[in-house]
Scaffold this motif. Structure first.
Motif, PDB file in Angstrom:
ATOM      1  N   GLN A   1       0.843  -1.207   0.000  1.00  0.00           N
ATOM      2  CA  GLN A   1       0.000   0.000   0.000  1.00  0.00           C
ATOM      3  C   GLN A   1       0.876   1.254   0.000  1.00  0.00           C
ATOM      4  O   GLN A   1       0.614   2.220  -0.720  1.00  0.00           O
ATOM      5  CB  GLN A   1      -0.917  -0.013   1.226  1.00  0.00           C
ATOM      6  CG  GLN A   1      -2.029  -1.031   1.064  1.00  0.00           C
ATOM      7  CD  GLN A   1      -2.886  -1.144   2.316  1.00  0.00           C
ATOM      8  OE1 GLN A   1      -2.503  -0.672   3.376  1.00  0.00           O
ATOM      9  NE2 GLN A   1      -4.038  -1.777   2.183  1.00  0.00           N
ATOM     10  N   GLU A   2       1.932   1.189   0.786  1.00  0.00           N
ATOM     11  CA  GLU A   2       2.864   2.321   0.865  1.00  0.00           C
ATOM     12  C   GLU A   2       3.503   2.555  -0.514  1.00  0.00           C
ATOM     13  O   GLU A   2       3.630   3.683  -0.986  1.00  0.00           O
ATOM     14  CB  GLU A   2       3.952   1.978   1.911  1.00  0.00           C
ATOM     15  CG  GLU A   2       4.796   3.138   2.363  1.00  0.00           C
ATOM     16  CD  GLU A   2       3.968   4.297   2.900  1.00  0.00           C
ATOM     17  OE1 GLU A   2       4.310   5.437   2.560  1.00  0.00           O
ATOM     18  OE2 GLU A   2       2.977   4.050   3.627  1.00  0.00           O
ATOM     19  N   PHE A   3       3.870   1.444  -1.156  1.00  0.00           N
ATOM     20  CA  PHE A   3       4.494   1.534  -2.490  1.00  0.00           C
ATOM     21  C   PHE A   3       3.522   2.178  -3.479  1.00  0.00           C
ATOM     22  O   PHE A   3       3.877   3.087  -4.232  1.00  0.00           O
ATOM     23  CB  PHE A   3       4.881   0.124  -2.960  1.00  0.00           C
ATOM     24  CG  PHE A   3       5.323   0.057  -4.392  1.00  0.00           C
ATOM     25  CD1 PHE A   3       6.581   0.518  -4.769  1.00  0.00           C
ATOM     26  CD2 PHE A   3       4.484  -0.449  -5.384  1.00  0.00           C
ATOM     27  CE1 PHE A   3       6.986   0.478  -6.105  1.00  0.00           C
ATOM     28  CE2 PHE A   3       4.882  -0.495  -6.706  1.00  0.00           C
ATOM     29  CZ  PHE A   3       6.132  -0.030  -7.068  1.00  0.00           C
TER      30      PHE A   3
ATOM     31  N   LEU B   1      -1.891  -4.952  -7.423  1.00  0.00           N
ATOM     32  CA  LEU B   1      -1.340  -5.003  -6.060  1.00  0.00           C
ATOM     33  C   LEU B   1      -2.345  -4.476  -5.037  1.00  0.00           C
ATOM     34  O   LEU B   1      -2.601  -5.118  -4.030  1.00  0.00           O
ATOM     35  CB  LEU B   1      -0.055  -4.163  -5.989  1.00  0.00           C
ATOM     36  CG  LEU B   1       1.122  -4.656  -6.854  1.00  0.00           C
ATOM     37  CD1 LEU B   1       2.215  -3.612  -6.873  1.00  0.00           C
ATOM     38  CD2 LEU B   1       1.672  -5.973  -6.308  1.00  0.00           C
ATOM     39  N   THR B   2      -2.885  -3.290  -5.313  1.00  0.00           N
ATOM     40  CA  THR B   2      -3.792  -2.661  -4.327  1.00  0.00           C
ATOM     41  C   THR B   2      -4.924  -1.962  -5.066  1.00  0.00           C
ATOM     42  O   THR B   2      -4.900  -0.726  -5.213  1.00  0.00           O
ATOM     43  CB  THR B   2      -3.016  -1.612  -3.496  1.00  0.00           C
ATOM     44  OG1 THR B   2      -2.310  -0.768  -4.439  1.00  0.00           O
ATOM     45  CG2 THR B   2      -2.024  -2.236  -2.559  1.00  0.00           C
TER      46      THR B   2
ATOM     47  N   SER C   1      -8.937  -6.232 -12.657  1.00  0.00           N
ATOM     48  CA  SER C   1      -8.889  -5.959 -11.214  1.00  0.00           C
ATOM     49  C   SER C   1     -10.221  -5.391 -10.733  1.00  0.00           C
ATOM     50  O   SER C   1     -10.630  -5.617  -9.606  1.00  0.00           O
ATOM     51  CB  SER C   1      -7.770  -4.949 -10.915  1.00  0.00           C
ATOM     52  OG  SER C   1      -6.565  -5.398 -11.469  1.00  0.00           O
ATOM     53  N   LEU C   2     -10.898  -4.636 -11.613  1.00  0.00           N
ATOM     54  CA  LEU C   2     -12.165  -4.007 -11.237  1.00  0.00           C
ATOM     55  C   LEU C   2     -13.289  -5.044 -11.166  1.00  0.00           C
ATOM     56  O   LEU C   2     -14.122  -5.030 -10.259  1.00  0.00           O
ATOM     57  CB  LEU C   2     -12.517  -2.941 -12.280  1.00  0.00           C
ATOM     58  CG  LEU C   2     -13.796  -2.162 -12.051  1.00  0.00           C
ATOM     59  CD1 LEU C   2     -13.539  -1.053 -11.046  1.00  0.00           C
ATOM     60  CD2 LEU C   2     -14.305  -1.547 -13.343  1.00  0.00           C
TER      61      LEU C   2
ATOM     62  N   ASN D   1     -11.210  -9.405  -2.737  1.00  0.00           N
ATOM     63  CA  ASN D   1     -11.495  -9.131  -1.309  1.00  0.00           C
ATOM     64  C   ASN D   1     -11.169  -7.689  -0.950  1.00  0.00           C
ATOM     65  O   ASN D   1     -11.766  -7.095  -0.081  1.00  0.00           O
ATOM     66  CB  ASN D   1     -10.648 -10.047  -0.422  1.00  0.00           C
ATOM     67  CG  ASN D   1     -10.799 -11.482  -0.868  1.00  0.00           C
ATOM     68  OD1 ASN D   1     -11.840 -11.826  -1.408  1.00  0.00           O
ATOM     69  ND2 ASN D   1      -9.772 -12.295  -0.658  1.00  0.00           N
ATOM     70  N   HIS D   2     -10.146  -7.123  -1.634  1.00  0.00           N
ATOM     71  CA  HIS D   2      -9.721  -5.778  -1.264  1.00  0.00           C
ATOM     72  C   HIS D   2     -10.672  -4.707  -1.767  1.00  0.00           C
ATOM     73  O   HIS D   2     -10.808  -3.655  -1.178  1.00  0.00           O
ATOM     74  CB  HIS D   2      -8.332  -5.485  -1.844  1.00  0.00           C
ATOM     75  CG  HIS D   2      -7.266  -6.329  -1.229  1.00  0.00           C
ATOM     76  ND1 HIS D   2      -6.923  -6.236   0.099  1.00  0.00           N
ATOM     77  CD2 HIS D   2      -6.458  -7.277  -1.761  1.00  0.00           C
ATOM     78  CE1 HIS D   2      -5.954  -7.097   0.355  1.00  0.00           C
ATOM     79  NE2 HIS D   2      -5.657  -7.747  -0.750  1.00  0.00           N
TER      80      HIS D   2
END
Length: 1771
Positions: free
Chosen positions: A397-399, A430-431, A469-470, A475-476
């Motif tokens: 998340q930071e990345f 990733l996020t 991803s959409l 889960n995220h």
């Protein structure tokens, strides 16, 4: 036997198969086929190797192994895999292997080593030394520059089996490097130490060999090793090389290789190397290597641009550093992207942009790869990343946060937004919860606005990448799926006929989303099930809109089609070609409709189909543009559910066509009803569906075909022919019948659970169409009724019984061609007896037959053969002119050529179609794959497409087919057409001919003699067209696939002499420019593509062929009638035949030597080259003996030049050990050091009697007349003003003097003396070349000879240097540098002492002094550390002369990097200048003899500045402390504004400051630099204070992370900037504001509350009210000034805060803007500052104002609007 085979198969575990083979409808036959083929390859490869038959045996079967890998993957056991690798490794590293063979074996070996997880280091070990020797031979070939070996410049374009596409064009270098990268994994553990021992002695920073050492380390050192081997691996070199890197400051050319090595080490050993202490340095250097412009007038040193790091490796390194306790690298990465974010804004662009975009694009992809490796990769033998170092979700998340800002800015980049889209795609993997929402927001905004189409295309292309991803149930980010329908509906207006790019991206967007989402109405599900989440319920309700979406989309498409009809003007011309854009729209439209209707539920499909049917049948379209679009739409609709669609379309079209064609008169009309044409076109497209469904309509179709293919109207029969082809293809081909996103129908489960679901390779459930007996019999029924009569008709035409007109013949040929294209899959390939053996081999060279799902029925007529015979008959008659007007019936000939091509190659798939499908498959795969999970998690439709491609690939494998008599006949026909009258016919036939030559093994051997016959001077009846055609065929061979012919001695030996002799042919006419150009092209192609052909892979016959070729060319050259062009060709080709492993015959040596004085300059040039090559091959042997091996570091003193111990006598000469390699001993000594033995007397010259071929050269060079002529030619001017020192002539003389000693000196001496005293440019150049050759050639002469040589050369060089001119000084510099290169300095002491005598004597002109110094520096630069004594002597000599009167001499001293230690001693002598407050250059009169201290100091300063500028680009470290002594002086001199009119000293001072501020600082230097800057900030000169700020900006940016690692110094800088913000001089305050905003922008220090408070307090300093006389008192004025300055400083500080966030609105900004607005009515200069800031704020925030305005309250917005909208002019 069979039982045993079955048992073997059961035990057999393949390494890695191609899974798609198992899903083909005939997969059960493939295991047996693969096993048989592998056994055949193994047997024949072993046999060929044992018989040592490298060509054709090993070459042929290694290509078959390549095909095997493409077709079956690594379907062999581990043992076989290892044996294949070992065998090929042995083959690749064979000494003296022909380069091209080495290249093809290397390519195959790379393929075998590709999947490193399959073989561990325990399974396989490869010795590194043979590969290194090969690399050394190729990369650092001692003979390549001499032309004694030629490496392929291009890859041979032979058909590679897989994609049967041409291989990529790679040079040998690329392939060899790739091979080493694949092999280094398997080098034994001991190899690291051996490599270091080998290359450490080369680590001499002064020598070019340093580049070689470091690049070898980067390439060879293994970094993937098990934990227990680390001590034998990287731990041996890590600290040593890291220290070397840390000590570099100026980016030498080899630093990039070090960085690449560290990056690879970091990536392969995450968690096992501690990088923490180096992180600030790493990031500082990465930031520096991006070469971003800082400040206004920054100069970039050119070395930084050429030597910047490779982005790919930077990304690898950064990725590997992330994670771990505290994640320190992430903090630096965030800071890095904060400091460069504004460069990503679309309004900023420069040459740095592409590097920044690549960084952004590759970094997320690299992190995705790492996360895949840590979480999802299958376990294998390679060491895992330790758990404490793995990336956590928080790290990711930071990345993502650190990159999102830059990515969102880069989305709208002017050059290329695809990089940003790719970055966002990977970040979304990733996020998704952090990346998708901001992009969605921008997409919705772009959909609503009409004025900015570029934002819509950019946002849609980003959404396409993020689609998976959409849509996936993630889960995220579960709420992402809710956006699918609004996005689809919102994108519909993008289908816009007026904006092509928007239309295409919309099609792509809709296709991507609908591929992932089944369009099924599930709105009833929530009432029937209770296991749904809230989001799933919302999705179910929303899915009711799908039907609406599909129908609205179709309406949009219909509108698009209506606006694409042919306009009247085009209609009259009746052009049937689409424009490129129209064909792209057509493709986009049909694929989108196809995807949407495939994904629909049956209910929605039926409604949509009816709508399409009504649209297609209620209008009549023209058949060119809109008609094709509608027909394509109908085809797309029909494919999804053929039974439904055929029921509507076929009866409708058939009844209309039948009704119209019932009229007999129509048969013979040239123009037909548009309704008929439209229905034919529609029918021809809707029949491209599942053949089984079409069987019930076979009667209708046959009836229509029988009538329509015989219509006279060309448009009608062409459409009927395509209907025929499509019908036959539907029945005869093997293909999948559906491409839905889930197997089965959509009714089984709840469809919203299938959104974004990947296909499961293990349970794909592909439905295949395989032609059944009924379909096959219908195909042959059609052929017998349609094809057979046409063949009879053509035969009747040939025999004259039934003559046809041209149009009728063309119609018949069209029917034949379309039948062949339709049924090609069911027709067996041409067969018959083999052509006679063209090549002898002891190995079987048979073709491999692959099963492609069709069992040919021998009982049926073989139509392929019938067509073949008929076409040959027709051609024969046409070529004999027996048919009327046959020769110029080019249209029919075009069709015949196409038919011949299809007869040979076509088996259901065209190569061109296949290539474009493969390409589009790869593109779609790339845009939609999930690289995080890997494991083939592709969508189902893509997997099905890949299986079909696998099936088609098998049909395309034709390379290495056997050459049969039938092929021979067809090739002869093609050759006939290739040399016929019309150029277009020739060109098409040549293309097919070249493809055939690449397909049939060794067929070129049959064809070349036939081609050469047309060029033969004896063959008198040849027309110019035949002559040109034959030449084009040869050109095709040298540029196309059949490059094999160019590597076969027997045929090269025929082709080259024939090409030279064709100059004597009566048909040959150089007056025709086209023939001249053609010959130039052939010669150029041969010269460019020639590579050395092996002479020792079989018996001596090959060597005889080589000699025959040389003798043939020499015979041609003796022919006096040969035109000049052909003489040049023959000479060029003769030079290509020089080899190091085989001598030229004496006649060739004689020719090259005689022609050194040829009349033609270009032949003389080639012969200089030929003669020096010859001298180099036949050198008298010098014996090498083991010298000494020294390990003591003090021990290299004896190597140094010592004027007290020079070898001046025979005795001293013999007693000293000479080491010629200048880098040995600098860093370490080699393990075994070979040096030339001085104790053995060098052999004296060969006696004349013992000379063989060498005698020829000796005789000529001993002939005074020859030497006179040669020197006269060599001293001629070639191209005025463009000539320079010619290395080839130098090599010729070097070879002569090396081989024959001083035999020719007496003859050359008078010429040399005469040339040396002649100041003309060409004479001086000639003497330079001979002198350099003499000095280098005398390397092994005895002392007596050398001494005599120098007695001649010393006066000669003196004379020449007195005559030196502007044109010749560079040549003399090159001459001396060349003479000293790689030579022992003590042996050249005569030369050095001569040059050192008095370089700046002052005799003659200042130019002569500068030139002598240049020449001397050229010699010393080659020796560097070996002649430190000479450097010290020179320094002592130059030091008093630093204030030289003459400018050019001073510049030359300054530019010489010899002046290295001198800046220290110059500081005291610059004292007179440091005292002055401002320095102007008062010394206008340059060359006056003033001697006062100040003038001397100015001159010294100028010299010092030149040195500083030069050393910035050349030295590896910066003497920071010494430079700091000069800083105060430079700050005073450097001008503030940029103005070209300033004198040189000021410009130089400015450049030096810019270069010094970019210098790399170490932590220990920082306090010293800041102390100097603080001192200057208190200077009286405001120029100096201003320059402190510009210096500071660049220094901080270029050393950002190093400075941030020392917090105390950051505070000092902040204090310094704040101090200068309060400066009394307005310009300094302004610059302090700019500096402060820059520092805040790259977050060098935070904008914390203390800074805000400090600035606000300053800005609120009250100014006294104006009150009459009170103000006139001086004391009050001073107070007001001080208060005004303080208030202005505060306002400037607040402005800096605003300007530090140019593209966003942080929380603190609204309040600061309000504070600023209250100063609008302050006195100047405050008011000006506020206005400027507000206008800048408006400019930078204008683009996204809708978004930014959300950050302000209503009151603030009111105030802002008042401020930003300028008052009306008329108010």
């Amino acid at each position: 036997m069979i039982k045993k085979q079955a048992e073997d198969m059961a035990e057999f575990i393949p390494q890695k198969e191609i899974v798609y083979n198992g899903l083909l409808p005939y997969s059960d036959r493939l295991d047996h086929e693969a096993t048989e083929l592998l056994a055949e390859i193994k047997a024949n490869l072993c046999r060929a190797v044992l018989l040592r038959e490298l060509w054709p045996g090993v070459a042929f079967w290694s290509r078959k192994l390549f095909s095997f890998l493409k077709l079956y993957g690594r379907r062999f056991s581990k043992d076989d895999h290892i044996l294949f690798i070992k065998l090929l490794y042995e083959l690749v590293t064979l000494p003296n292997l022909e380069p091209h063979m080495m290249q093809s074996y290397a390519r195959l070996l790379i393929q075998l080593l590709k999947k490193k997880e399959l073989l561990s280091r325990d399974d396989l070990q490869l010795p590194w030394r043979p590969l290194y020797d090969l690399y050394e031979r190729v990369f650092y070939s001692k003979t390549e520059h001499l032309g004694l070996i030629w490496f392929p410049k291009y890859e041979a374009l032979y058909l590679i089996v897989a994609v049967v596409t041409y291989g990529k064009v790679h040079s040998v270098d690329h392939i060899l490097k790739a091979l080493i990268k694949s092999c280094r994994l398997y080098f034994p553990a001991s190899s690291t130490k051996e490599m270091l021992d080998e290359w450490r002695p080369l680590l001499c920073v002064f020598d070019v060999v340093m580049q070689k050492a470091i690049s070898n380390m980067e390439l060879f050192l293994p970094t993937i090793m098990p934990l227990e081997e680390h001590s034998q691996g990287f731990q041996l070199w890590f600290d040593e090389l890291m220290n070397l890197w840390m000590s570099l400051q100026n980016q030498p050319s080899w630093e990039g290789h070090l960085v690449n090595l560290f990056a690879r080490l970091a990536n392969d050993n995450i968690g096992y190397v501690d990088w923490t202490p180096y992180i600030p340095t790493i990031f500082t250097r990465i930031l520096r290597s991006l070469n971003l412009p800082v400040g206004v007038s920054q100069m970039v040193s050119p070395r930084y641009l050429t030597n910047s790091y490779d982005i790919g490796y930077i990304v690898l390194w950064v990725t590997a550093l992330l994670g771990g306790p505290g994640n320190p690298a992430q903090k630096e990465l965030t800071c890095l992207f904060n400091s460069i974010a504004s460069f990503y804004h679309p309004s900023n662009h420069g040459r740095w942009q592409s590097r920044l975009m690549r960084l952004l694009q590759r970094l997320p992809a690299s992190v995705v790869r790492r996360v895949h490796r840590e979480r999802h990769a299958s376990p294998c033998w390679i060491t895992l990343v330790p758990e404490h170092q793995q990336l956590t979700d928080a790290d990711l998340q930071e990345f993502t946060r650190s990159l999102t800002g830059a990515s969102l800015l880069a989305m709208f980049s002017k050059t290329d937004s695809t990089d940003a889209a790719y970055a966002l795609q990977n970040l979304a993997l990733l996020t998704p919860e952090l990346v998708i929402p901001p992009v969605l927001e921008k997409t919705y905004a772009a959909m609503e606005t009409l004025t900015e189409p570029h934002t819509l295309t950019a946002t849609l292309s980003c959404m396409i990448g993020m689609a998976r991803s959409l849509v996936s149930p993630n889960n995220h980010y579960p709420e992402g799926r809710v956006h699918v329908l609004p996005l689809l509906m919102g994108s519909l207006p993008g289908v816009d006929p007026n904006d092509f790019s928007k239309c295409m991206i919309t099609f792509q967007f809709i296709t991507t989303f609908t591929t992932l989402v089944p369009l099924v109405d599930c709105s009833s599900a929530p009432s029937q099930r209770d296991d749904l989440t809230e989001i799933e319920k919302d999705l179910c309700f929303a899915s009711a809109e799908f039907e609406d979406f599909v129908l609205q989309f179709l309406d949009r498409c219909f509108a698009l089609i209506d606006s694409s009809t042919l306009e009247q003007t085009r209609d009259e011309m009746e052009t049937d070609t689409q424009t490129h854009l129209e064909s792209l729209v057509e493709l986009g439209l049909s694929s989108t409709v196809s995807t949407i209707l495939t994904q629909c539920s049956l209910e929605i499909y039926k409604v949509a189909l009816q709508k399409v049917f009504n649209f297609a049948t209620s209008n009549i379209f023209e058949t060119c543009v809109s008609g094709r679009m509608v027909a394509d739409m109908c085809r797309a609709a029909a494919k999804c559910h053929p039974s439904e669609s055929l029921r509507l379309f076929v009866p409708h079209c058939c009844s209309i066509i039948s009704h119209i064609t019932d009229n007999e008169e129509l048969q013979s009309e040239d123009e037909l009803d548009k309704e008929l044409l439209w229905n034919l076109q529609l029918l021809s497209e809707v029949t491209r569906v599942d053949g089984k469904q079409m069987l019930k309509y076979q009667g209708d179709l046959e009836r229509i075909l029988r009538v329509c293919v015989r219509l006279r109207c060309k448009r009608a029969y062409t459409l009927a022919c395509s209907l025929l082809e499509h019908t036959l293809r539907s029945f005869s081909l093997i293909y999948p019948t559906e491409y839905r996103s889930t197997s089965g129908s959509f009714d089984t489960d709840l469809p919203i659970w299938d959104w974004g679901r990947p296909g499961d390779v293990a349970a794909l459930g592909v439905c295949w169409h395989v032609p059944g007996p009924e379909e096959e019999s219908f195909v042959f029924h059609l052929l017998s009724h349609l094809l057979h009569p046409e063949l009879q008709r053509i035969k009747g035409h040939v025999s004259g019984e039934q003559p046809m007109s041209r149009e009728e013949l063309l119609q018949s040929l069209a029917i034949v061609q379309h039948c062949l294209l339709g049924a090609g899959n069911l027709l067996p390939p041409l067969d018959g007896p083999h052509a006679s053996d063209l090549v002898s081999s002891m190995v079987n060279l048979g073709e491999v037959k692959l099963y492609i799902g069709v069992d040919y029925d021998a009982s049926r007529e073989n139509y392929r053969e019938s067509i073949c015979q008929t076409m040959r008959l027709l051609l024969l008659e046409m070529s004999l002119h027996n048919l009327p007007h046959s020769e110029d019936d080019t249209k029919s000939l075009f069709v015949i050529i196409k038919i011949i091509s299809d007869l040979m190659f076509f088996r259901g798939t065209q190569k061109k179609e296949f290539d474009s499908r493969w390409k589009s498959f790869t593109l779609v795969k790339k845009s939609m794959e999930n690289r995080l999970l890997g494991k083939k998690q592709h969508i189902r439709a893509l997997l099905i497409d890949r299986i079909l491609l696998q099936h088609e690939m098998r049909k395309m494998v034709v390379e290495g087919s056997e050459y049969k008599v039938v092929h021979q006949d067809l090739l002869c026909d093609l050759l006939l057409l290739s040399t016929s009258t019309y150029s277009q016919v020739r060109s098409r036939a040549q293309n097919v001919l070249m493809a055939a030559l690449g397909t049939y093994s060794f067929s070129y051997r049959d064809l070349i003699p036939r081609i050469l016959q047309l060029l033969s001077p004896q063959h008198t009846g040849v027309t110019q067209q035949q002559f040109k055609g034959a030449l084009y065929c040869l050109l095709g061979m040298y540029s196309g696939i059949p490059m094999a012919s160019a590597r076969d001695w027997e045929w090269v030996g025929q082709v080259w002499p024939a090409l030279v002799r064709c100059g004597l042919s009566p048909t040959m006419s150089l007056e025709k420019p086209s023939i001249g150009r053609l010959l130039d092209d052939i010669t150029d192609r041969i010269l460019r593509q020639h590579d050395t052909i092996g002479v020792n892979f079989t018996v001596s016959k090959v060597i005889i062929n080589h000699q025959n070729l040389v003798n043939d060319l020499l015979d041609c050259l003796e022919d006096r009638d040969l035109p000049w062009k052909f003489e040049h060709m023959a000479t060029d080709w003769l030079s290509l035949l020089l080899r190091e492993d085989h001598p030229l015959p004496p006649d060739a040596v004689l020719y090259f030597t005689q022609s050194l004085v040829h009349d033609s300059i270009s032949i003389r040039k080639v012969c200089v080259y030929g003669a020096f090559c010859y001298c180099f091959v036949f050198v008298g042997g010098i014996e090498e003996t083991d010298g000494l091996c020294v390990g003591d570091r003090e021990g290299n003193r004896w190597l140094q030049y010592d004027s007290n111990n020079l070898p001046l006598t025979q005795e001293k000469w013999d007693s000293q050990c000479f080491v010629e390699k200048t880098h040995w001993g600098y860093y370490s000594w080699p393990r075994e050091m070979m040096i030339y033995a001085s104790s053995e007397k060098p052999k004296d010259d060969l006696p004349y009697e013992e000379m063989s071929e060498v005698r020829i050269i000796f005789e000529y060079f001993s002939d005074p007349e020859f030497i006179d002529q040669l020197i006269e030619f060599l001293s001629l001017e070639d191209r005025k003003g463009k000539d320079s020192f010619n290395p080839r002539r130098f090599l010729l003389f070097k070879g002569l003097f090396r081989n024959y000693g001083d035999a020719f000196l007496p003859l050359l001496r008078p010429h040399l003396e005469q040339l040396a005293s002649d100041p003309h440019e060409s004479s001086q150049r000639c003497v330079c070349e001979i002198t350099a050759g003499l000095i280098r050639g005398s390397k092994h002469w005895s002392f007596g000879k050398v001494e005599k040589l120098w007695q001649l050369l010393c006066p000669l060089i003196k004379t020449a240097l007195t005559n030196i001119t502007v044109e010749t000084y560079t040549d003399w510099g090159t001459c001396i540098a060349t003479a000293c290169e790689g030579r022992e300095p003590r042996k050249l002491h005569w030369l050095f002492e001569l040059l050192m005598e008095s370089p700046l004597s002052g005799e003659g002109s200042s130019f002569r002094d500068a030139s002598l110094l240049y020449v001397l520096q050229g010699g010393l630069a080659q020796q560097q550390w070996r002649v430190s004594e000479l450097l010290h002597r020179l320094l002592a000599y130059l030091e008093p002369k630093l204030t030289q009167v003459y400018k050019n001499v001073r510049e030359r001293i300054g530019r010489g990097s010899l002046f290295i230690s001198n800046s220290v001693s110059s500081a005291p002598r610059l004292k007179p200048l440091t005292a002055e407050p401002e320095i102007h250059n008062h010394v206008h009169e340059e060359n006056t003899q003033e001697t006062d201290e100040r003038t001397q100091a100015v001159k010294l300063l100028k010299t010092v500045l030149k040195w500083l500028m030069t050393s910035a680009g050349r030295t590896f470290t910066t003497p920071v402390q010494q430079q700091l002594q000069l800083l105060p002086l430079l700050f005073k001199i450097a001008p503030v504004e940029i103005d070209e009119s300033y004198d040189e000293m000021k410009q130089d001072a400015r450049t030096c400051l810019s270069l010094m501020s970019q210098g790399l600082l170490y932590p220990e230097h920082i306090p010293l630099v800041l102390a100097a800057l603080e001192e200057m900030a208190g200077s009286r000169s405001w120029h100096a204070r201003f320059s402190v700020l510009t210096y500071l900006q660049i220094m901080v940016f270029y050393n950002l992370f190093t400075l941030l690692s020392v917090p105390a110094e950051v505070l000092r800088i902040r204090k310094l900037v704040m101090q200068l913000l309060l400066d009394e001089q307005l310009e300094v305050r302004d610059m302090a504001c700019t500096t402060l905003s820059g520092l805040l922008q790259c977050q060098f220090f935070p904008l914390d509350s203390s800074l805000q408070t400090q600035l606000q307090t300053l800005s609120q300093t009250s100014l006294p009210k104006a009150r009459g006389d009170y103000f006139n008192s001086p004391f009050v004025c001073v107070c007001v000034c001080v208060d005004l300055v303080r208030r202005h400083a505060g306002v400037l500080g607040l402005s800096a805060c605003i300007l530090s966030s140019p593209y966003d609105v942080p929380d603190w900004m609204p309040q600061i803007l309000m504070d600023l607005s209250s100063h609008l009515n302050d006195p100047q200069p405050i008011e000006m500052t506020v206005k400027k800031t507000l206008s800048e704020f408006r400019r930078t925030h204008h683009d996204n104002w809708q978004e930014h305005r959300q950050c302000f309250t209503d009151d603030q917005l009111l105030v802002l609007t008042d401020l930003l909208v300028s008052p009306c002019y008329y108010a």
